[in-house]
Design a protein around this motif. Structure first.
Motif, PDB file in Angstrom:
ATOM      1  N   ARG A  58      53.586   4.391   1.474  1.00  0.00           N
ATOM      2  CA  ARG A  58      53.176   3.733   0.220  1.00  0.00           C
ATOM      3  C   ARG A  58      52.390   4.717  -0.642  1.00  0.00           C
ATOM      4  O   ARG A  58      51.493   5.403  -0.154  1.00  0.00           O
ATOM      5  N   ILE A  59      52.725   4.779  -1.921  1.00  0.00           N
ATOM      6  CA  ILE A  59      51.982   5.628  -2.869  1.00  0.00           C
ATOM      7  C   ILE A  59      51.209   4.700  -3.806  1.00  0.00           C
ATOM      8  O   ILE A  59      51.813   3.856  -4.488  1.00  0.00           O
ATOM      9  N   GLU A 105      50.034   6.829   1.772  1.00  0.00           N
ATOM     10  CA  GLU A 105      49.643   6.092   2.979  1.00  0.00           C
ATOM     11  C   GLU A 105      50.822   5.824   3.906  1.00  0.00           C
ATOM     12  O   GLU A 105      51.774   5.132   3.519  1.00  0.00           O
ATOM     13  N   PRO A 106      50.774   6.345   5.153  1.00  0.00           N
ATOM     14  CA  PRO A 106      51.839   6.048   6.110  1.00  0.00           C
ATOM     15  C   PRO A 106      51.678   4.638   6.665  1.00  0.00           C
ATOM     16  O   PRO A 106      50.566   4.239   7.039  1.00  0.00           O
ATOM     17  N   PRO A 141      59.774   6.406   5.713  1.00  0.00           N
ATOM     18  CA  PRO A 141      58.769   7.136   6.511  1.00  0.00           C
ATOM     19  C   PRO A 141      59.185   8.572   6.868  1.00  0.00           C
ATOM     20  O   PRO A 141      58.351   9.433   7.101  1.00  0.00           O
ATOM     21  N   SER A 142      60.519   8.835   6.876  1.00  0.00           N
ATOM     22  CA  SER A 142      60.987  10.177   7.238  1.00  0.00           C
ATOM     23  C   SER A 142      60.549  11.242   6.223  1.00  0.00           C
ATOM     24  O   SER A 142      60.571  12.434   6.502  1.00  0.00           O
ATOM     25  N   LEU A 143      60.145  10.803   5.015  1.00  0.00           N
ATOM     26  CA  LEU A 143      59.716  11.753   3.982  1.00  0.00           C
ATOM     27  C   LEU A 143      58.274  12.224   4.185  1.00  0.00           C
ATOM     28  O   LEU A 143      57.876  13.254   3.638  1.00  0.00           O
ATOM     29  N   LEU A 144      57.504  11.461   4.958  1.00  0.00           N
ATOM     30  CA  LEU A 144      56.071  11.757   5.066  1.00  0.00           C
ATOM     31  C   LEU A 144      55.756  13.183   5.542  1.00  0.00           C
ATOM     32  O   LEU A 144      54.962  13.871   4.907  1.00  0.00           O
TER      33      LEU A 144
END
Length: 572
Positions: free
Chosen positions: A219-220, A212-213, A236-239
Motif C-alpha cells: 500500500r502506498i 507499506e507491506p 507484493p512481488s514489487l516490494l
C-alpha cells in the motif's frame, strides 16, 4: 495562412518582453533573471518564479492578455477519457500541455492547456498527432503538471509495475533466484516507478510517503496536510525491488534486510530541489519505507506566510529583537517548528551577525549561516558541538532540539553570557516547557534570567474555499467555542469535498500560535518553580492567547473547522 502568420508573429515575441510590456516585471528584474538563466538550462519563467521575481499566475495572466488566449484554472476540471487518450503521456510531459476537450460548435477544434502558448513545436505536434485544429488556453505549469499526474502518471506507474512483473516472471521462469533478482534493480521500470512516486507526491503537497507491506498487497499512502490518504496498491512481488531502488539512491546497505536503516535522497522536481529523508523498518510482511519530503525553499518563508495575526507578529518581532536569551518553539512532530525557526533565522541573518546552528539533521541550507550536522559516531553530539560553537564567536546559536540536561545547561549558560539561543522542545504548551527544562536539571533562577519567549504552535487544515459549507453551531459546538448559552446564531463552516481539494474538504494548512513573552511579572514565578497552571494564569493576565483561543478565532473566521480546532487544542 492566417494561422501561419499568427505563428510567425508569436515566434518573434519573447516572454521577457511580454512581461515588461504588461508591467509584470521591471526591465532591471528581467535583466537580473536573464543573467541567472545563462548556463542554467532552465526556462526564463522558471528562473523568475524560483527567485520570487513573479508568480506562475502573473506570467500566465500576462501571456493571456498579450496573446488573446483565455487564462483558466484547470484544477478540478474533469477531462473525458477519450480526450486524454488522444495524446500519449510522453508528449504531454515534454511540452507541459494537456488536452482539455473539443469545441462544442466545431468538433475538429481541440482546446489544449499550455504553460507556454508560444511554443509552436508543441502546437504543431498536437495538431499532427490528433489531426485537429489546436486552440491554446493558458494555465500555470504547476496546475498542468498536477492534471498530467492525475490523468497520465497513474497509468504510467501501472505500466511500469506491469512491465517489471513480466520481466521478473520471465527471469524467474529461467530458474533465477528471486532474492538475487530483487537486488538487480537497475532495470528501468522500477527506476521510473520510484521517480514518479516522488514526483506525484510533491505535486500533491505531500509531506511523507508511506510504502507499506501487507499480506496481499503493497500500500502506498501520502500524508497531505497532516492526514494520510491511500494513493496506490501494488502486487507484493514489487516490494523488494522498490525497497532496493530506494536503498540504492538513499545510500543504504542493499543487502541488510533485518535492521532498520536511514538514508537521504536529493531529487529535483519541477525545477525545485527536494531533500528526502528515508527510514526503512523491517516488519512482519517485509520492509516498510517512509520518505519525508522537504523542499529547500519550503522551510524559509516570509513571516507573513506563517499565519501570525498582526498582534502575534508584533510579539514575535519583539521576542526576536532580544540581543540575548533563549527563545523556544514547542510542539509535537510535524507542527511546523522547523519552518518557524528557519524563518526567524533568515530574518536575523545579517552581514554583521554570526549565526551558527547545530542540527540533527540539517534540514535546509541557508546562505550566510554556519550549519553543523550532529554526528554521534564521531562523538559530535549536541552538547559537544555547542561547546565548540561557543569558541567560534557566535552572536546567535540555533539548536535543532534540546533533548537532555547537558544541552539545556549549555544553552542557558550561552544565553546568560550574551548570546541569543533559539531552539525547539517537544512539549504541548508554553507553560509546560518551563517545567520540562527544570526537570532536565536547569536551575529555576537561571532559567528565569535566561528565557525571553516561548512559542507553542500547531498546524490546522484550511477549509477548501471552493466547497466549504455554512452551518449554524449546535449548543455543544457553542460550548466548545467558548460561547455556551449564547442566544444568537453562531455561523461556522464545515468541510464538504470537491475536485479542487481532491474530495478531502481541506486545502493547505495554517499555523496556530500561543506566544508567551517572559515579562518581569512572570520571572519570580519561574524562579520559585511555580506550577504550569500558575505560570499559565499569570501569562493569560499579561495578554497571552492560548492555542484554543487562537484556533477558535480561525473557526469564527471560516478558515478552519471545529474538528480541527479540537484536534490541535484538545488539552487546552
Amino acid at each position: 495562412m492566417e494561422q501561419q502568420q499568427a505563428g510567425g508573429r508569436r515566434k518573434k515575441l519573447r516572454l521577457g518582453d511580454i512581461l515588461v510590456q504588461q508591467n509584470v516585471v521591471t526591465e532591471e528584474k528581467l535583466q537580473e533573471a536573464l543573467k541567472k538563466q545563462r548556463g542554467s538550462g532552465k526556462k526564463l519563467g522558471e528562473i523568475m518564479v524560483e527567485n520570487n521575481i513573479t508568480t506562475e499566475e502573473a506570467i500566465g495572466q500576462a501571456l493571456s492578455r498579450q496573446l488573446g488566449y483565455k487564462f483558466i484554472n484547470i484544477n478540478g476540471l474533469q477531462i473525458p477519457e477519450k480526450i486524454v487518450k488522444l495524446i500519449k503521456s510522453d508528449i504531454v510531459k515534454k511540452y507541459t500541455a494537456i488536452p482539455l476537450g473539443v469545441d462544442e460548435k466545431n468538433p475538429n477544434v481541440l482546446f489544449v492547456a499550455m504553460a507556454d502558448p508560444m511554443d509552436i513545436n508543441a502546437i504543431d505536434d498536437f495538431a499532427i498527432i490528433t489531426n485537429m485544429q489546436i486552440v491554446p488556453v493558458v494555465s500555470t505549469p504547476r496546475q498542468i503538471r498536477l492534471q498530467i499526474d492525475k490523468y497520465y502518471s497513474s497509468a504510467d506507474t501501472k505500466k511500469a509495475a506491469d512491465e517489471y512483473a513480466k520481466e521478473r516472471e520471465k527471469l524467474l521462469g529461467g530458474g533465477e533466484d528471486e532474492e538475487d533478482y530483487s537486488e538487480d534493480v537497475n532495470n528501468s521500470p522500477i527506476v521510473i516507478l520510484v521517480k514518479q512516486m516522488i514526483e506525484q507526491a510533491v505535486r500533491q503537497r505531500t509531506s511523507d510517503i508511506h510504502i507499506e507491506p501487507m499480506e496481499n498487497q503493497v500500500r502506498i499512502r501520502y500524508r497531505i496536510d497532516g492526514a494520510l490518504y491511500e494513493r496506490m496498491t501494488y502486487n507484493p512481488s514489487l516490494l523488494p525491488a522498490i525497497t532496493a531502488r530506494i536503498k540504492i539512491i538513499g545510500g543504504m546497505d542493499i543487502s541488510e534486510k533485518r535492521k532498520p536503516q536511514d538514508g537521504r535522497i536529493t531529487q529535483v522536481v519541477d525545477g525545485q530541489e527536494y531533500d528526502i529523508r528515508v527510514s526503512v523498518l523491517p516488519t512482519v510482511y517485509g520492509e516498510k519505507t517512509v520518505m519525508r519530503l522537504t523542499s529547500k525553499t519550503g522551510l524559509t518563508r516570509e513571516k507573513s506566510q506563517l499565519g501570525f495575526r498582526p498582534d502575534e507578529l508584533k510579539q514575535f518581532d519583539h521576542i526576536l529583537a532580544n540581543p540575548h536569551g533563549i527563545i523556544l518553539v514547542t510542539g509535537p512532530t510535524g507542527s511546523g517548528k522547523s519552518t518557524t525557526l528557519y524563518t526567524a533565522l533568515s530574518e536575523l541573518n545579517k552581514e554583521d551577525v554570526n549565526i551558527i546552528t547545530v542540527e540533527d539533521p540539517v534540514e535546509a541550507n541557508i546562505d550566510g549561516i554556519n550549519q553543523v550536522h550532529v554526528n554521534v559516531k564521531a562523538e559530535l553530539t549536541f552538547a559537544a558541538a555547542l561547546r565548540s560553537i561557543l569558541r567560534q564567536d557566535p552572536d546567535i546559536i540555533m539548536i535543532g532540539e534540546i533533548r537532555d540536561g547537558e544541552t539545556a545547561g549549555i544553552a542557558v549558560q550561552a544565553s546568560i553570557t550574551g548570546h541569543l539561543v533559539v531552539s525547539t522542545l517537544h512539549t504541548n504548551s508554553t507553560s509546560g516547557s518551563i517545567g520540562r527544562l527544570i526537570d532536565m536539571g536547569v536551575e529555576p533562577y537561571l532559567l528565569a534570567d535566561a528565557i525571553v519567549g516561548i512559542i507553542a504552535q500547531r498546524l490546522v487544515r484550511r477549509l477548501c474555499p471552493k466547497c466549504k459549507k455554512k452551518m449554524l453551531a449546535t449548543p455543544e459546538q457553542k460550548e466548545l467555542l467558548g460561547v455556551p448559552g449564547s442566544k444568537e446564531d453562531v455561523v461556522i463552516y464545515e468541510q464538504a469535498g470537491c475536485d479542487e481539494c481532491d474530495q478531502t474538504g481541506f486545502k493547505g494548512r495554517i499555523g496556530v500560535y500561543e506566544i508567551m513573552e517572559i515579562t518581569p511579572k512572570l520571572k519570580p514565578y519561574i524562579s520559585r518553580k511555580a506550577s504550569a497552571e500558575e505560570i499559565k494564569e499569570v501569562a493569560l493576565s499579561e495578554g497571552m492567547n492560548t492555542l484554543r483561543m487562537s484556533a477558535t478565532k480561525l473557526v469564527f473566521e471560516g478558515i478552519t473547522s471545529i474538528s480541527e480546532m479540537v484536534r490541535v487544542s484538545f488539552d487546552s
